[in-house]
Design an enzyme around this catalytic site. Structure first.
Site, PDB file in Angstrom:
ATOM      1  CE  LYS A 185      -0.649   1.766   3.755  1.00  0.00           C
ATOM      2  NZ  LYS A 185      -1.949   1.860   5.059  1.00  0.00           N
ATOM      3  CB  THR A 186       3.913   2.069   2.064  1.00  0.00           C
ATOM      4  OG1 THR A 186       2.613   1.941   3.330  1.00  0.00           O
ATOM      5  CG2 THR A 186       4.292   3.975   2.662  1.00  0.00           C
TER       6      THR A 186
ATOM      7  CG  ASP B   8      -1.911   5.621   4.460  1.00  0.00           C
ATOM      8  OD1 ASP B   8      -2.366   4.560   3.815  1.00  0.00           O
ATOM      9  OD2 ASP B   8      -0.703   5.625   5.023  1.00  0.00           O
ATOM     10  CD  GLU B   9      -3.988   2.656   7.412  1.00  0.00           C
ATOM     11  OE1 GLU B   9      -5.081   1.963   7.570  1.00  0.00           O
ATOM     12  OE2 GLU B   9      -3.046   1.964   8.078  1.00  0.00           O
TER      13      GLU B   9
ATOM     14  CD  GLN C  99      -5.036  -4.096   7.544  1.00  0.00           C
ATOM     15  OE1 GLN C  99      -4.336  -4.150   8.059  1.00  0.00           O
ATOM     16  NE2 GLN C  99      -4.995  -4.107   6.043  1.00  0.00           N
TER      17      GLN C  99
ATOM     18  NE  ARG D 182      -0.888  -6.930  11.150  1.00  0.00           N
ATOM     19  CZ  ARG D 182      -0.679  -5.948   9.930  1.00  0.00           C
ATOM     20  NH1 ARG D 182      -0.052  -5.383   9.677  1.00  0.00           N
ATOM     21  NH2 ARG D 182      -1.735  -5.777   9.204  1.00  0.00           N
TER      22      ARG D 182
END
Length: 789
Positions: free
Chosen positions: A56-57, A240-241, A273, A650
């Site tokens: 994503k980043t 973002d997010e 998420q 994770r």
DNA sequence: GACGAGAAGGTTTTT
DNA sequence: CCTTCTCGTC
């Protein structure tokens, strides 16, 4: 709702070819087709569904780099917004690595950071004093407390902390006191407090976090010219997010880039998420965005680069149980890897013991401790784990707790600094007027506050109103501040802070304090932090030389000084003011020893965005995870499931799921059923490592290979169905065969655990915890309870 | 103003 | 059980 098309690989290739002029391939070379499609989308509203570990980043930063490199936008013409400082920093760091570019002055930051920037630039129009201060969470509570006191209300009925939550919640809905619908007397009173709190903040020139957002939203809403300016300026917005945005944040975005306005709005998020619903995050913003912006293109990033197959199978299988999803399935090319290990223990203590042995094995097998994460649902669970780790002499680090800038001593020091910057800052004044103690008690402070309120002046200005000894002490305090202000003029930030620490008496105070050593170290760290800030941010000569509008988009004319943000170049603000600004928006790291190789302990919430080779998810019991307080409604359970999804994803190589039959909570032993999540995970991905009989933290019976080969060790495992729960608490077994802690089966309620036994003979009754069915009292003469095992 | 007894309350949290 | 905060005393 429209039906947006999904980009296929061909479309992706076509898009990048048809888009802007060909770019140096280096930028796009390492992207997969979906990523490439996202990065090279045309300037239009787009929703990117970015699964965990899907890069994503990378997509976000490459998108920015691509927009810049193809000349579609200039650095000043885009705005990228994140939730945390960490994410913003990461984005800037990666961007600088991709392009030779100074990110300073670019509008990349957190929602609050960017709002702050808007308000600093347009403080007049926003109705704020130029040097407004930002209250952090605890400052906000104290401020609310003062209001409640001044209104002579009962602090029992109006608990300051809860009232501050109420106020923040109102603001995050975009509501001022007059907009809040109060149907009952209590809420009406809360709204009155809200209004009084607003007055107080306005009087004192302070804003809380929610106010930063709301005020800048209103600034844009009420100043058409200003809003038009920024809409014109920001051709591309990247978020973002997105699943974590609240109502106000979404409204703020719409203000900067209204639907149909022709700006590129690139929203990246993952509905699976979304774990911050409890504090106002609205997953619904994603579908609202899709609808309101008539999003034509949804790109799904489903290729996971983090975890092995079994881990992803577990995650996919679990999250598939949620309804109302936008729909996504993670996949990998890394192969299945090891099975997900499941472990059951008799007690929380045994769980900790087992975990430690397992972690030691991993470490001896070559895995760094910092690559091992221990996750839990609630902070209270960390204690047992911590003490076990401590006793075993294993270095560990606990996330959470006080952050650097939240520590009392640091806040005291900052309060002095704020007073140097602005002696009329009442919040800071109150914090340190009698710290270290200088004979100014609560009574005198009250007198002073009353006088200030009556005259509408600052505390600093009202000192004369207090007579006698305390009055003299107050005058001396004022003198101290003013004198220090004089003496530090023209000094470097480092020098200013050192002087202040000395003159305020803070250092002396902590030197004599019995556990003041740590605090002194923190104060020294503050000096270093300031020094680092000055160097990093370039608040030296070099920065002053940088023109404010260096990054202004081409062709954009200068539009009057007060429309130009200072872009944090140091031209307008002093290094001290800039540092204080920085300190109020950045809480800092939460602990020292960050560098050492230590096992990482944290809540699932704080693990979001992180990844580790090995992850333990502990306390997987009904009532704990999913937490009992979230079970009242379906939304609550779905959020718990997303939380579990976040936890699972994770892990890179090895994942452990662990639960315990008993747990000490609030001083009571609780008998819990294993989490329903076990029923929702695909059996084929799991491997139960608890032996049928033994208990007490037994480790896996699988012959263990060295860690380095660990990732393929799963090949030969037999995925067996979960074993019957093992024998528990050893106790004398009466004729009915039940004991407290015994696992039983009931035809209607399923698996449960005996919590209480009462009576005897025909009259024997048992209270059984059936997890999701709750606790039931059953007469043993009637109910059919089959002991398991 | 420092200290200790006693009560209350104990999901998740960034800015 | 254990932490945190309040209140009362010296």
């Amino acid at each position: 709702m429209g039906s947006p098309s999904l980009f296929s690989e061909d479309q992706a290739a076509a898009a990048s070819a048809a888009g802007a002029p060909p770019v140096s391939n280096a930028l796009l070379r390492h992207l997969n087709p979906e990523q490439l499609a996202a990065v090279t989308l045309p300037a239009q509203p787009a929703l990117i569904l970015a699964g965990a570990g899907s890069g994503k980043t990378r997509v976000l930063t490459t998108r920015i780099a691509w927009l810049l490199q193809t000349g579609q936008v200039s650095p000043g013409g885009l705005l990228a917004v994140t939730f945390t400082n960490k994410a913003a920093k990461e984005m800037m760091a990666r961007l600088t690595a991709l392009l030779p570019l100074s990110v300073r002055g670019m509008w990349i930051g957190t929602f609050h950071g960017l709002c702050n920037r808007l308000l600093r630039a347009h403080w007049k129009q926003a109705g704020l004093p130029q040097s407004f201060q930002i209250l952090d969470a605890s400052d906000t509570v104290s401020a609310v407390k003062r209001v409640i006191k001044a209104m002579k209300l009962d602090e029992e009925r109006f608990v300051p902390k809860q009232v501050s939550w109420f106020i923040a919640a109102c603001k995050e809905e975009g509501k001022r006191p007059r907009d809040v619908e109060a149907l009952d007397p209590h809420t009406r009173q809360l709204v009155t407090i809200y209004a009084a709190y607003e007055d107080q903040c306005q009087r004192e020139g302070v804003v809380d976090f929610a106010e930063l957002m709301l005020r800048s939203y209103e600034l844009l809403r009420d100043n058409e010219a200003l809003a038009a300016h920024y809409r014109q300026r920001f051709r591309h917005l990247l978020v973002d997010e997105f699943q974590d945005t609240n109502r106000l944040q979404y409204a703020w975005l719409k203000m900067l880039a209204p639907p149909g306005g022709g700006q590129g709005v690139f929203a990246v998020g993952d509905d699976d998420q979304s774990i911050y619903g409890f504090r106002g995050a609205r997953v619904g913003n994603m579908s609202d965005f899709e609808r309101e912006y008539r999003v034509q293109t949804i790109v799904k990033l489903e290729h996971n680069y983090r975890s092995y197959g079994n881990i992803l199978d577990a995650a996919n299988g679990l999250i598939a149980r949620n309804s109302r999803r936008l729909g996504k399935n993670l996949r990998t090319e890394a192969g299945p890897g090891e099975p997900v290990r499941v472990h059951e223990s008799v007690s929380d203590h045994a769980e900790a013991q087992w975990l430690i042995e397992e972690a030691q094995l991993l470490h001896r097998g070559g895995l760094a401790r910092s690559e091992i994460a221990v996750l839990y649902r609630s902070n209270a669970q960390s204690r047992v784990l911590e003490s076990a780790l401590f006793n075993a002499g294993i270095p560990y680090r606990v996330y959470g707790g006080l952050r650097f800038f939240e520590r009392a001593e640091v806040k005291h020091a900052l309060a002095y600094l704020r007073l140097l910057e602005n002696p009329h800052d009442d919040t800071s004044f109150l914090r340190v007027v009698n710290f270290p103690a200088r004979g100014i008690g609560a009574r005198s402070v009250e007198q002073l506050t009353d006088a200030a309120r009556a005259s509408g002046r600052s505390l600093h200005q009202s000192v004369g109103a207090v007579t006698g000894r305390a009055g003299a002490n107050l005058a001396a305090f004022n003198h101290l501040i003013l004198q220090l202000r004089e003496q530090t003029k023209g000094l470097t930030l480092r020098e200013i802070i050192k002087r202040m620490l000395d003159a305020s008496g803070l250092l002396d105070f902590y030197r004599t304090d019995k556990d003041g050593q740590d605090r002194i170290e923190n104060l020294e760290e503050l000096v270093n932090a300031a020094e680092a800030f000055v160097t990093q941010e370039g608040f030296g000569k070099e920065a002053v030389a940088l023109p404010v509008d260096e990054l202004r988009p081409e062709g954009e004319e200068a539009i009057g000084a007060d429309l130009l943000p200072d872009a944090e170049t140091g031209e307008i603000v002093s290094p001290l003011a800039a540092f204080l600004n920085h300190a109020s928006l950045e809480a800092g790291d939460n602990q020292a020893q960050a560098g050492s190789d230590a096992v990482q302990l944290m809540t699932v919430h704080s693990a979001k965005g992180l990844e580790f080779d090995a992850v333990f998810i502990t306390g997987l019991e009904e009532g704990l995870f999913p937490h009992e307080n979230s079970l009242s409604d379906a939304d609550g359970l779905e959020e718990e499931r997303r939380l579990m999804y976040v936890a699972i994803t994770r892990a890179r190589k090895r994942l452990y799921l662990s639960f315990s039959q008993t747990r000490l909570l609030h001083g009571q032993t609780r008998y819990n059923v294993k989490s329903r999540f076990f029923d929702e995970l695909p059996d084929a991905a799991l491997k139960w490592i608890t032996p049928r009989t033994g208990f007490q933290g037994a480790t896996s019976f699988t012959p263990r290979q060295a860690w380095q080969h660990g990732s393929s060790a799963g090949a030969g495992f037999q995925a067996r169905k979960e074993p019957a729960p093992s024998k528990l608490i050893p106790k004398a077994v009466p004729s009915h065969g039940l004991t407290v802690g015994k696992a039983v089966f009931h035809n209607r309620f399923g698996e449960g655990v005996v919590v209480t036994l009462e009576g005897s003979g025909e009259d024997t009754r048992a209270e059984v915890n059936f997890g999701r069915h709750g606790r039931k009292w059953l007469a043993l003469s009637v109910a059919k309870l089959t002991p398991i095992d």
